[in-house]
Design a protein around this motif. Sequence first.
Motif, PDB file in Angstrom:
ATOM      1  N   ASP A 115       6.243   1.959  -2.167  1.00  0.00           N
ATOM      2  CA  ASP A 115       6.530   1.714  -3.577  1.00  0.00           C
ATOM      3  C   ASP A 115       5.296   1.102  -4.231  1.00  0.00           C
ATOM      4  N   SER A 116       4.612   1.868  -5.042  1.00  0.00           N
ATOM      5  CA  SER A 116       3.371   1.384  -5.658  1.00  0.00           C
ATOM      6  C   SER A 116       3.607   0.221  -6.606  1.00  0.00           C
ATOM      7  N   ARG A 117       4.876  -0.022  -6.981  1.00  0.00           N
ATOM      8  CA  ARG A 117       5.183  -1.126  -7.898  1.00  0.00           C
ATOM      9  C   ARG A 117       5.262  -2.463  -7.174  1.00  0.00           C
ATOM     10  N   HIS A 118       5.251  -2.458  -5.825  1.00  0.00           N
ATOM     11  CA  HIS A 118       5.306  -3.722  -5.086  1.00  0.00           C
ATOM     12  C   HIS A 118       4.102  -4.576  -5.464  1.00  0.00           C
ATOM     13  N   GLY A 119       4.332  -5.877  -5.588  1.00  0.00           N
ATOM     14  CA  GLY A 119       3.271  -6.783  -6.018  1.00  0.00           C
ATOM     15  C   GLY A 119       2.041  -6.769  -5.140  1.00  0.00           C
TER      16      GLY A 119
ATOM     17  N   MET B  94      -4.764  -2.890  -6.704  1.00  0.00           N
ATOM     18  CA  MET B  94      -5.393  -2.742  -5.393  1.00  0.00           C
ATOM     19  C   MET B  94      -6.161  -1.418  -5.332  1.00  0.00           C
ATOM     20  N   PRO B  95      -7.422  -1.436  -4.942  1.00  0.00           N
ATOM     21  CA  PRO B  95      -8.172  -0.179  -4.810  1.00  0.00           C
ATOM     22  C   PRO B  95      -7.516   0.741  -3.783  1.00  0.00           C
ATOM     23  N   GLU B  96      -7.672   2.020  -3.984  1.00  0.00           N
ATOM     24  CA  GLU B  96      -7.101   3.025  -3.099  1.00  0.00           C
ATOM     25  C   GLU B  96      -7.468   2.773  -1.631  1.00  0.00           C
ATOM     26  N   ALA B  97      -8.712   2.399  -1.387  1.00  0.00           N
ATOM     27  CA  ALA B  97      -9.186   2.210  -0.018  1.00  0.00           C
ATOM     28  C   ALA B  97      -8.513   1.049   0.694  1.00  0.00           C
ATOM     29  N   LEU B  98      -7.849   0.162  -0.071  1.00  0.00           N
ATOM     30  CA  LEU B  98      -7.229  -1.019   0.525  1.00  0.00           C
ATOM     31  C   LEU B  98      -5.701  -0.955   0.526  1.00  0.00           C
ATOM     32  N   ARG B  99      -5.136   0.197   0.206  1.00  0.00           N
ATOM     33  CA  ARG B  99      -3.678   0.301   0.158  1.00  0.00           C
ATOM     34  C   ARG B  99      -3.026  -0.017   1.501  1.00  0.00           C
ATOM     35  N   VAL B 100      -3.563   0.543   2.576  1.00  0.00           N
ATOM     36  CA  VAL B 100      -2.956   0.300   3.882  1.00  0.00           C
ATOM     37  C   VAL B 100      -3.145  -1.154   4.296  1.00  0.00           C
ATOM     38  N   ASP B 101      -4.290  -1.753   3.955  1.00  0.00           N
ATOM     39  CA  ASP B 101      -4.477  -3.185   4.216  1.00  0.00           C
ATOM     40  C   ASP B 101      -3.401  -4.006   3.527  1.00  0.00           C
ATOM     41  N   ALA B 102      -3.104  -3.675   2.269  1.00  0.00           N
ATOM     42  CA  ALA B 102      -2.082  -4.407   1.525  1.00  0.00           C
ATOM     43  C   ALA B 102      -0.714  -4.259   2.171  1.00  0.00           C
ATOM     44  N   ALA B 103      -0.421  -3.058   2.670  1.00  0.00           N
ATOM     45  CA  ALA B 103       0.863  -2.839   3.332  1.00  0.00           C
ATOM     46  C   ALA B 103       0.953  -3.615   4.641  1.00  0.00           C
ATOM     47  N   VAL B 104      -0.112  -3.575   5.441  1.00  0.00           N
ATOM     48  CA  VAL B 104      -0.091  -4.223   6.757  1.00  0.00           C
ATOM     49  C   VAL B 104      -0.111  -5.740   6.640  1.00  0.00           C
ATOM     50  N   PHE B 105      -1.022  -6.266   5.837  1.00  0.00           N
ATOM     51  CA  PHE B 105      -1.261  -7.706   5.840  1.00  0.00           C
ATOM     52  C   PHE B 105      -0.488  -8.475   4.775  1.00  0.00           C
ATOM     53  N   VAL B 106       0.086  -7.795   3.795  1.00  0.00           N
ATOM     54  CA  VAL B 106       0.766  -8.496   2.708  1.00  0.00           C
ATOM     55  C   VAL B 106       2.228  -8.086   2.604  1.00  0.00           C
ATOM     56  N   ALA B 107       2.493  -6.828   2.384  1.00  0.00           N
ATOM     57  CA  ALA B 107       3.840  -6.407   2.021  1.00  0.00           C
ATOM     58  C   ALA B 107       4.786  -6.262   3.207  1.00  0.00           C
ATOM     59  N   GLY B 108       4.331  -5.661   4.310  1.00  0.00           N
ATOM     60  CA  GLY B 108       5.242  -5.376   5.416  1.00  0.00           C
ATOM     61  C   GLY B 108       6.274  -4.335   5.024  1.00  0.00           C
ATOM     62  N   ARG B 109       7.389  -4.336   5.722  1.00  0.00           N
ATOM     63  CA  ARG B 109       8.397  -3.305   5.530  1.00  0.00           C
ATOM     64  C   ARG B 109       9.018  -3.332   4.138  1.00  0.00           C
TER      65      ARG B 109
END
Length: 452
Positions: A390-394, A399-414
């Motif tokens: 969900d791109s609307r998650h805080g 967040m730059p495109e290149a860091l999307r997976v970083d944001a999911a792994v280290f910030v958002a989680g499931r």
Amino acid sequence: MTHAVHAASALLPRGWVDNVRIEVEGGLIGRIACGVAAEPDDERADWLIPGMPNLHSHAFQRAIAGRGEMRGRGEDSFWSWRQAMYRFVERLDPEAMQAIAAMAYAEMLEGGFTRVGEFHYLHNAPDGACYADPATMAAALVAAADETGLALTLLPVFYAHSGFGAQPPQAGQARFVNTLDSFARLHEACGAALSALPDAQLGVAPHSLRAVAPDELAALTALAGEAPIHIHIAEQVGEVEDSLAWSGQRPVDWLLDHAEVGSNWCLVHATHMTPDETARLASSGAVAGLCPITEANLGDGLFPASAYLGAGGAWGVGSDSNVRIDMFEELRWFEYGQRLALRKRNVVASGEGQSTGAALFDQAGQGGARALGASFGLAPGHSADFVSLDSRHGAFAAMPEALRVDAAVFVAGREAIDGVWRRGRKMVSEGRHHARAEIAARYAATLARLVV
């Protein structure tokens, strides 16, 4: 029948691409068109990533999650936890197995896993007798995979001994034990149970060197052929000490010297290795099966990831005891464990400018798929297994495109996971499995019956 899913952006093998239309036919990915608009009947997704393989699970242990956190007499360890687990095993019947596994499998899909390697060792009736159908308990797992939609690589476990040197099994292990002849019948029955499940895989799992004698290991390897072979190894210091006392060798060294370990093997945990063992495992082509959340929960120790990755080793993640089911959190713990041990950051990223989250995700996906006899990635011919974020998650704000997976792994989680498709069929919407209410109610009733 062909249908399509259109994503505002998708993580393809070459990176993030906008406006991607994925055609699905017979559960597989067909044509992928990039830079195109959605068609009227397309399903819509926000950001699509591949589903992650979960290479190691004991589904029934989901029912004891959170029940082993009260300190006992003396020091608690894996071994004290294991005795508590054995006591719970005595109560499980096939109906309970299916109810518990369905809960775990629904949560796996919600958490971004789309295939599981089920390391299944609970075969026999409570008194240790073989069921009339030796795959009775395995069939409960197959039914759970079928009702949830999760892909299954079934790994029936051979377990014959309580310790190195072919020591007789303990009373608490009666539900696990087989002879080579009875295991051959079990293996055949498991194949029959899997026959109607789409893209299922059947492997073999010698439980551990302490539970399988050398001649039995050779027979199991022959039985497996090119199918996946998974084995617990070097998880605990006590296991290493016992191996040295028995053979004069550490477990990983002994295995690599006495078995033809190759790319269809998965060595689960492999926590306690010397530098030489680490390099040998990496060069063998086998996959290291790592379960960071469970390994932390049980106090196992830390896998020597930096040296292993430096030697080119393959790895994947599993949820093991299912104390917490979250694909992103497994990856985060893998990296954080190394940061704590080495007092460094971005350990898994191999070079300047490389995303750590993307490296974690791709390496775990590729290794996990290899270990389970499956494919990974959004590519034609692969199973249509994908996850929408969900791109609307805080966590993704600006967040730059290149860091999307970083944001999911280290910030958002499931919590960032919005939808999950398996073989092109949407099983999770708005973060919830479509059958969650029914599965959760049956799970709660089952635990009320079992837990006394």
